[in-house]
Design a protein around this motif. Structure first.
Motif, PDB file in Angstrom:
ATOM      1  N   ALA A  67      23.293  19.037  34.928  1.00 43.48           N
ATOM      2  CA  ALA A  67      23.444  20.354  35.558  1.00 43.48           C
ATOM      3  C   ALA A  67      22.100  21.042  35.752  1.00 43.48           C
ATOM      4  O   ALA A  67      21.834  21.619  36.809  1.00 43.48           O
ATOM      5  N   ALA A  68      21.237  20.987  34.720  1.00 48.71           N
ATOM      6  CA  ALA A  68      19.961  21.695  34.794  1.00 48.71           C
ATOM      7  C   ALA A  68      19.018  21.064  35.811  1.00 48.71           C
ATOM      8  O   ALA A  68      18.197  21.761  36.420  1.00 48.71           O
TER       9      ALA A  68
ATOM     10  N   VAL B 166      20.091  29.222  31.638  1.00 53.74           N
ATOM     11  CA  VAL B 166      21.474  29.529  32.010  1.00 53.74           C
ATOM     12  C   VAL B 166      22.417  28.405  31.587  1.00 53.74           C
ATOM     13  O   VAL B 166      23.515  28.670  31.062  1.00 53.74           O
ATOM     14  N   CYS B 167      22.014  27.154  31.782  1.00 55.82           N
ATOM     15  CA  CYS B 167      22.874  26.034  31.398  1.00 55.82           C
ATOM     16  C   CYS B 167      23.050  25.959  29.880  1.00 55.82           C
ATOM     17  O   CYS B 167      24.136  25.631  29.388  1.00 55.82           O
ATOM     18  N   SER B 168      21.998  26.267  29.138  1.00 54.27           N
ATOM     19  CA  SER B 168      22.111  26.283  27.673  1.00 54.27           C
ATOM     20  C   SER B 168      23.060  27.389  27.219  1.00 54.27           C
ATOM     21  O   SER B 168      23.889  27.188  26.321  1.00 54.27           O
TER      22      SER B 168
ATOM     23  N   LEU C  66      28.800  24.789  36.153  1.00 53.06           N
ATOM     24  CA  LEU C  66      29.152  23.379  35.984  1.00 53.06           C
ATOM     25  C   LEU C  66      29.107  22.973  34.515  1.00 53.06           C
ATOM     26  O   LEU C  66      29.984  22.247  34.025  1.00 53.06           O
ATOM     27  N   THR C  67      28.090  23.447  33.798  1.00 54.31           N
ATOM     28  CA  THR C  67      27.961  23.115  32.378  1.00 54.31           C
ATOM     29  C   THR C  67      29.145  23.662  31.591  1.00 54.31           C
ATOM     30  O   THR C  67      29.742  22.959  30.763  1.00 54.31           O
ATOM     31  N   VAL C  68      29.471  24.917  31.830  1.00 51.72           N
ATOM     32  CA  VAL C  68      30.611  25.530  31.138  1.00 51.72           C
ATOM     33  C   VAL C  68      31.888  24.762  31.440  1.00 51.72           C
ATOM     34  O   VAL C  68      32.655  24.416  30.526  1.00 51.72           O
TER      35      VAL C  68
ATOM     36  N   LEU D 204      30.749  15.043  40.413  1.00 53.69           N
ATOM     37  CA  LEU D 204      30.605  16.243  41.241  1.00 53.69           C
ATOM     38  C   LEU D 204      31.173  16.035  42.642  1.00 53.69           C
ATOM     39  O   LEU D 204      31.633  16.979  43.284  1.00 53.69           O
ATOM     40  N   GLY D 205      31.122  14.796  43.123  1.00 56.92           N
ATOM     41  CA  GLY D 205      31.648  14.525  44.454  1.00 56.92           C
ATOM     42  C   GLY D 205      33.134  14.777  44.576  1.00 56.92           C
ATOM     43  O   GLY D 205      33.662  14.940  45.680  1.00 56.92           O
TER      44      GLY D 205
END
Length: 353
Positions: free
Chosen positions: A229-230, A268-270, A194-196, A17-18
C-alpha cells in the motif's frame, strides 16, 4: 526468508487490487485527470474562479445616492457593464424583466451617516449566480479601495494600507495549489484505506489465522501489506508528475515531492494498520481511519508548512531550506508511527490473535 515473505505478501496484495472495482475506478479517474490536465484545468478554473471565464458580460442596474461611486467601481472590472436607473424601484423592475432589459444584478448604494451602504440582488440559485456574485465582489472591492482613499482625510486614524493588487493567473494558482496537491495526496489517502481494509478484512474473515499457518510471522504479514500500500502512492505520484509534464505543467523538485508523498504514505498507512488491528470490525475500522486522517490533516492545515503548502511551494520551485526540514520531519513522524505499529503487532502476536 523474512524479506522474501514480505515481498510475497506484498505481491499478493497488489495482485488482488485488480479485483477491487472501486480502487481501479479511482486510479483511472486520477490517471484521466493527470493525462488531460491541460484541458480539464480550463473547466475546473471556471468553478474555482468563475470571474476569469472570459467572454461573459454581467449587466448591473445601479441606483441610489452612491450611484457615481458604484459606476466608477464597476467600470474598473472587466466584464461588468453598468446601467444607471433613477431609483431603486426602477432598477429592481429592470432586474425582474431580464429578458427585456438584460439586467443580471442590482446594486443600490446609499450614503448614510457618512458611510456608503450597498445592497446587492443577484439571480436565485443557478449557474449564472456564481459568475454574477464573483463579478459583484470585485466591484465592491474596488468601491472599498476608492472610499478608503477618498475619505482618508476625514479619518481620525489612518487605516492600514491595503496590499497592492496582483494580476496573477488563476490557472497558475489553481494548478499548483489545487491540482498538483490533489494528485499527490489522493493516492496517499487511498493507500491508507487499502491498508485498513486489507488487515481488517483478514481479521473479520479469519483468514489472518490461515496466513499465520504458513512459515511467516504476523509482523511479516503486516509489513507485506504495508509495503504494497505504501509503495503504491509514490509510484502513482511519479506517474502523475510525468503526465503533468507531458501536458505542459512543469513540476519542480520532483524527487523532494516524491519523498514527501512517501513519508506521508508510510505515516498514513501505519496509522491505518494500527486502527485495523485495534478495531473489532472492518466498518468501524474504516470509519475511525477516515475520522483520524481528517483530524490529522485538518490540524496540519493550521500551520504554514502544512503538506499542501509545502507541496505547492516545491512544485512551483519557490521552496526554501525549510521545505527540506518539513519533509524530513514528516519522514521522522512516519518512522515513529511505524515503530509503534511493530510494537503493537508484537503484542497482538503474543496474545495469539
Amino acid at each position: 526468508m523474512g524479506s522474501d515473505a514480505r515481498v510475497t505478501v506484498a505481491r499478493r496484495e497488489l495482485a488482488s487490487l485488480g479485483e477491487e472495482k472501486t480502487i481501479v475506478l479511482a486510479l483511472v479517474l486520477q490517471l484521466f485527470i493527470a493525462a488531460f490536465s491541460s484541458f480539464l484545468v480550463v473547466g475546473l478554473v471556471s468553478l474555482y474562479d468563475p470571474g476569469e471565464m472570459g467572454g461573459y458580460e454581467v449587466d448591473v442596474a445601479i441606483a441610489g445616492g452612491a450611484t457615481d461611486e458604484l459606476v466608477r467601481a464597476a467600470d474598473e472590472v472587466t466584464g461588468v457593464d453598468s446601467h444607471v436607473y433613477p431609483d431603486a424601484a426602477a432598477a429592481t423592475d429592470a432586474f425582474e424583466r431580464p429578458s427585456e432589459t438584460g439586467v443580471d444584478a442590482v446594486l443600490i448604494g446609499e450614503v448614510r451617516d457618512g458611510r456608503v451602504h450597498v445592497s446587492a440582488t443577484v439571480p436565485d440559485g443557478n449557474v449564472q449566480t456564481t459568475v454574477v456574485v464573483v463579478q459583484l465582489r470585485d466591484v465592491l472591492r474596488n468601491l472599498e479601495r476608492a472610499e478608503r482613499t477618498d475619505r482618508a482625510a476625514w479619518l481620525s486614524a489612518l487605516p492600514v494600507d491595503l496590499p497592492p493588487e496582483t494580476q496573477s493567473s488563476p490557472y497558475y494558482g489553481f494548478t499548483y495549489t489545487v491540482l498538483v496537491p490533489l494528485l499527490l495526496f489522493l493516492p496517499v489517502f487511498i493507500s491508507g484505506s487499502l491498508t485498513v481494509d486489507s488487515i481488517a478484512e483478514e481479521r473479520e474473515r479469519g483468514t489472518l489465522e490461515l496466513l499465520r499457518v504458513a512459515p511467516v510471522t504476523l509482523r511479516e504479514i503486516v509489513d507485506g501489506k504495508l509495503l504494497a500500500a505504501a509503495a503504491l502512492a509514490p509510484a502513482q505520484a511519479a506517474l502523475w508528475v510525468v503526465l503533468l509534464g507531458v501536458n505542459g505543467t512543469r513540476v519542480a523538485n520532483p524527487l523532494a515531492l516524491l519523498a514527501l508523498v512517501a513519508a506521508l504514505s508510510v505515516l498514513v498507512c501505519s496509522l491505518g494498520a494500527v486502527v485495523a488491528l485495534l478495531s473489532p470490525e472492518r466498518r468501524s475500522a474504516q470509519f475511525l481511519y477516515s475520522v483520524g486522517v481528517l483530524f490529522v490533516f485538518g490540524g496540519t492545515a493550521l500551520f504554514p508548512n502544512n503538506p499542501v503548502n509545502t507541496a505547492a511551494r516545491l512544485a512551483i520551485g519557490s521552496a526554501d531550506a525549510s521545505a527540506a526540514v518539513v519533509v524530513a520531519a514528516y519522514a521522522l513522524v512516519g518512522l515513529g508511527v511505524y515503530v509503534a505499529l511493530r510494537r503493537l503487532v508484537g503484542e497482538v502476536d503474543a496474545n495469539a490473535l
